[in-house]
Design a protein around this motif. Structure first.
Motif, PDB file in Angstrom:
ATOM      1  N   TYR A   4       0.835  -1.202   0.000  1.00  0.00           N
ATOM      2  CA  TYR A   4       0.000   0.000   0.000  1.00  0.00           C
ATOM      3  C   TYR A   4       0.870   1.253   0.000  1.00  0.00           C
ATOM      4  N   GLN A   5       1.938   1.246   0.807  1.00  0.00           N
ATOM      5  CA  GLN A   5       2.850   2.393   0.857  1.00  0.00           C
ATOM      6  C   GLN A   5       3.490   2.630  -0.514  1.00  0.00           C
ATOM      7  N   ALA A   6       3.881   1.552  -1.175  1.00  0.00           N
ATOM      8  CA  ALA A   6       4.498   1.685  -2.493  1.00  0.00           C
ATOM      9  C   ALA A   6       3.509   2.260  -3.509  1.00  0.00           C
ATOM     10  N   ILE A   7       2.255   1.788  -3.470  1.00  0.00           N
ATOM     11  CA  ILE A   7       1.240   2.311  -4.391  1.00  0.00           C
ATOM     12  C   ILE A   7       0.970   3.780  -4.102  1.00  0.00           C
ATOM     13  N   ASN A   8       0.882   4.118  -2.807  1.00  0.00           N
ATOM     14  CA  ASN A   8       0.637   5.504  -2.410  1.00  0.00           C
ATOM     15  C   ASN A   8       1.744   6.426  -2.906  1.00  0.00           C
ATOM     16  N   GLN A   9       2.989   5.988  -2.771  1.00  0.00           N
ATOM     17  CA  GLN A   9       4.102   6.827  -3.227  1.00  0.00           C
ATOM     18  C   GLN A   9       4.187   6.883  -4.753  1.00  0.00           C
ATOM     19  N   THR A  10       3.680   5.857  -5.423  1.00  0.00           N
ATOM     20  CA  THR A  10       3.597   5.918  -6.885  1.00  0.00           C
ATOM     21  C   THR A  10       2.632   7.021  -7.302  1.00  0.00           C
ATOM     22  N   MET A  11       1.494   7.100  -6.601  1.00  0.00           N
ATOM     23  CA  MET A  11       0.529   8.173  -6.871  1.00  0.00           C
ATOM     24  C   MET A  11       1.147   9.541  -6.568  1.00  0.00           C
ATOM     25  N   ASN A  12       1.845   9.648  -5.429  1.00  0.00           N
ATOM     26  CA  ASN A  12       2.459  10.918  -5.060  1.00  0.00           C
ATOM     27  C   ASN A  12       3.532  11.334  -6.052  1.00  0.00           C
ATOM     28  N   ALA A  13       4.300  10.350  -6.532  1.00  0.00           N
ATOM     29  CA  ALA A  13       5.348  10.649  -7.513  1.00  0.00           C
ATOM     30  C   ALA A  13       4.728  11.212  -8.791  1.00  0.00           C
ATOM     31  N   GLY A  14       3.616  10.619  -9.211  1.00  0.00           N
ATOM     32  CA  GLY A  14       2.938  11.125 -10.402  1.00  0.00           C
ATOM     33  C   GLY A  14       2.416  12.532 -10.204  1.00  0.00           C
ATOM     34  N   PHE A  15       1.846  12.790  -9.016  1.00  0.00           N
ATOM     35  CA  PHE A  15       1.335  14.133  -8.713  1.00  0.00           C
ATOM     36  C   PHE A  15       2.466  15.148  -8.674  1.00  0.00           C
ATOM     37  N   ASN A  16       3.576  14.799  -8.006  1.00  0.00           N
ATOM     38  CA  ASN A  16       4.710  15.723  -7.897  1.00  0.00           C
ATOM     39  C   ASN A  16       5.310  16.019  -9.264  1.00  0.00           C
ATOM     40  N   TYR A  17       5.416  14.993 -10.107  1.00  0.00           N
ATOM     41  CA  TYR A  17       6.007  15.207 -11.430  1.00  0.00           C
ATOM     42  C   TYR A  17       5.083  16.037 -12.320  1.00  0.00           C
ATOM     43  N   CYS A  18       3.805  15.706 -12.321  1.00  0.00           N
ATOM     44  CA  CYS A  18       2.856  16.384 -13.212  1.00  0.00           C
ATOM     45  C   CYS A  18       2.586  17.823 -12.797  1.00  0.00           C
ATOM     46  N   ASN A  19       2.873  18.168 -11.528  1.00  0.00           N
ATOM     47  CA  ASN A  19       2.628  19.526 -11.039  1.00  0.00           C
ATOM     48  C   ASN A  19       3.918  20.240 -10.651  1.00  0.00           C
ATOM     49  N   ARG A  20       5.036  19.780 -11.196  1.00  0.00           N
ATOM     50  CA  ARG A  20       6.334  20.391 -10.912  1.00  0.00           C
ATOM     51  C   ARG A  20       6.474  21.721 -11.642  1.00  0.00           C
ATOM     52  N   ASN A  21       7.554  22.446 -11.341  1.00  0.00           N
ATOM     53  CA  ASN A  21       7.954  23.559 -12.191  1.00  0.00           C
ATOM     54  C   ASN A  21       8.591  22.947 -13.433  1.00  0.00           C
ATOM     55  N   ALA A  22       7.988  23.169 -14.592  1.00  0.00           N
ATOM     56  CA  ALA A  22       8.430  22.503 -15.824  1.00  0.00           C
ATOM     57  C   ALA A  22       9.169  23.443 -16.764  1.00  0.00           C
ATOM     58  N   SER A  23       9.742  24.533 -16.212  1.00  0.00           N
ATOM     59  CA  SER A  23      10.486  25.448 -17.079  1.00  0.00           C
ATOM     60  C   SER A  23      11.767  24.802 -17.583  1.00  0.00           C
ATOM     61  N   LYS A  24      12.264  23.772 -16.862  1.00  0.00           N
ATOM     62  CA  LYS A  24      13.412  22.989 -17.297  1.00  0.00           C
ATOM     63  C   LYS A  24      13.038  21.517 -17.249  1.00  0.00           C
ATOM     64  N   GLU A  25      13.467  20.762 -18.255  1.00  0.00           N
ATOM     65  CA  GLU A  25      13.050  19.373 -18.384  1.00  0.00           C
ATOM     66  C   GLU A  25      13.754  18.474 -17.369  1.00  0.00           C
ATOM     67  N   THR A  26      13.037  17.457 -16.883  1.00  0.00           N
ATOM     68  CA  THR A  26      13.581  16.448 -15.986  1.00  0.00           C
ATOM     69  C   THR A  26      13.828  15.168 -16.772  1.00  0.00           C
ATOM     70  N   THR A  27      15.017  14.573 -16.618  1.00  0.00           N
ATOM     71  CA  THR A  27      15.363  13.373 -17.381  1.00  0.00           C
ATOM     72  C   THR A  27      14.704  12.144 -16.768  1.00  0.00           C
ATOM     73  N   LEU A  28      14.643  11.080 -17.564  1.00  0.00           N
ATOM     74  CA  LEU A  28      14.045   9.829 -17.096  1.00  0.00           C
ATOM     75  C   LEU A  28      14.827   9.256 -15.922  1.00  0.00           C
ATOM     76  N   SER A  29      16.167   9.340 -15.972  1.00  0.00           N
ATOM     77  CA  SER A  29      16.976   8.799 -14.878  1.00  0.00           C
ATOM     78  C   SER A  29      16.723   9.549 -13.582  1.00  0.00           C
ATOM     79  N   GLN A  30      16.554  10.865 -13.644  1.00  0.00           N
ATOM     80  CA  GLN A  30      16.250  11.652 -12.455  1.00  0.00           C
ATOM     81  C   GLN A  30      14.894  11.260 -11.876  1.00  0.00           C
ATOM     82  N   MET A  31      13.927  11.000 -12.757  1.00  0.00           N
ATOM     83  CA  MET A  31      12.605  10.569 -12.305  1.00  0.00           C
ATOM     84  C   MET A  31      12.683   9.220 -11.595  1.00  0.00           C
ATOM     85  N   MET A  32      13.444   8.280 -12.158  1.00  0.00           N
ATOM     86  CA  MET A  32      13.534   6.943 -11.577  1.00  0.00           C
ATOM     87  C   MET A  32      14.234   6.964 -10.224  1.00  0.00           C
TER      88      MET A  32
END
Length: 314
Positions: A111-139
């Motif tokens: 459950y904790q892992a699923i919850n943090q997956t949701m949070n990771a998606g929220f944080n990424y989708c609502n980040r400051n996107a003026s500069k791109e984030t790489t896939l490795s940084q996301m992982m």
């Protein structure tokens, strides 16, 4: 009076920011299709050329639909589950299960892992996107956040379970509250790690007239830390209200004794209330558009006033 691009309520006060974000979690915005969002965008564009064409009410509704579903930096649609109106209902099932008593430790870790997956998606989708984030940084951010969540929950659970001074019935009650410290610690790590690209790349800062003043690493660090602090507030209503409410119901009413299966729907209702309260309250702790004195900026920035502005992200 309607002002395009400006929040409806004063953002210098917590109450004004709270009203601003409560308006964004309105579930009716989930029903907006792509064509309806385009209509909202067109309505705001028409207002620039003819301010009397649309009513003030319809303009505010269009603008808040854009706030709720469109990223302010990219202009792209945010995935529904990670948008402000969609995140709360998407998280209700997992948050309710996380605070149910007697959950198996392995299942709780899932459950904790699923919850943090949701949070990771929220944080990424609502980040400051003026500069791109790489896939490795996301992982790196995602794996780190899940590790912190599972590690904190498991460590605290083992500490309570192995304590000889805590009665067995108290251990069960304490176990329902473990999701709060685990989630708070993991949420902070999630923000910092998922947005670690901003530490390295910086974020764009703007002058008062909207022109770019360059890229600042100082503003990026402040944006990330401010956002991370809000993640301590976010899980309080979500993971404290449901178990506390259920404990009070169990103590003062015979509901759960007479109807044992009622615990789950009651927990779901309390989790829903906690999510719809916790998310706006947390993101309202700081303004989304923040200011900074130019004296704190790097020499590479080119401000034309005493302050610069940047999107903190959510």
């Amino acid at each position: 009076m309607f002002i395009e691009g400006a929040p409806r309520w004063e953002q210098s006060t917590l109450l004004g920011r709270l009203r601003h974000f409560i308006a964004q979690v309105d579930p009716r915005y989930l029903l907006y299709t792509g064509s309806q969002l385009e209509q909202c965008k067109d309505m705001l564009a028409e207002h620039r050329h003819n301010p009397t064409l649309h009513s003030e009410k319809s303009l505010w509704k269009a603008q808040y639909a854009m706030y709720a579903r469109i990223h302010p930096d990219t202009g792209e649609r945010i995935p529904v589950a990670f948008s402000m109106p969609g995140f709360s209902p998407a998280c209700v099932p997992i948050c309710a299960l996380m605070v149910m008593p007697g959950t198996n430790p392995i299942v709780q870790s899932c459950y904790q892992a699923i919850n943090q997956t949701m949070n990771a998606g929220f944080n990424y989708c609502n980040r400051n996107a003026s500069k791109e984030t790489t896939l490795s940084q996301m992982m790196v951010g995602y794996v780190g956040a899940v590790t912190v969540a599972v590690g904190t929950a498991t460590g605290l659970r083992n500490l309570i379970r192995n304590s000889p001074r805590i009665p067995a019935h108290v251990k069960v009650t304490m176990g329902t509250f473990l999701s709060f410290p685990a989630s708070a610690a993991a949420n902070m790590a999630n923000v910092i790690l998922m947005r670690n690209g901003e530490f390295f790349n910086g974020i764009e800062v703007f002058n008062g007239d909207g022109t770019s003043a360059g890229v600042s690493h100082v503003a990026a660090k402040r944006a990330i830390w401010d956002t991370a602090l809000t993640r301590i507030v976010m899980p309080i209503p979500v993971f404290v209200l449901p178990p506390a409410g259920a404990a009070l119901i169990e103590r003062f009413t015979p509901l759960f004794t007479r109807f044992p299966k009622s615990r789950l729907p009651v927990t779901v209702i309390l989790s829903t209330l906690g999510l719809y309260l916790g998310i706006p309250l947390a993101v309202a702790c700081f303004p989304q558009t923040c200011s900074m004195c130019v004296s704190k900026l790097e020499d590479t920035c080119t401000p034309n006033g005493s302050l610069v502005y940047y999107n903190k992200g959510l």
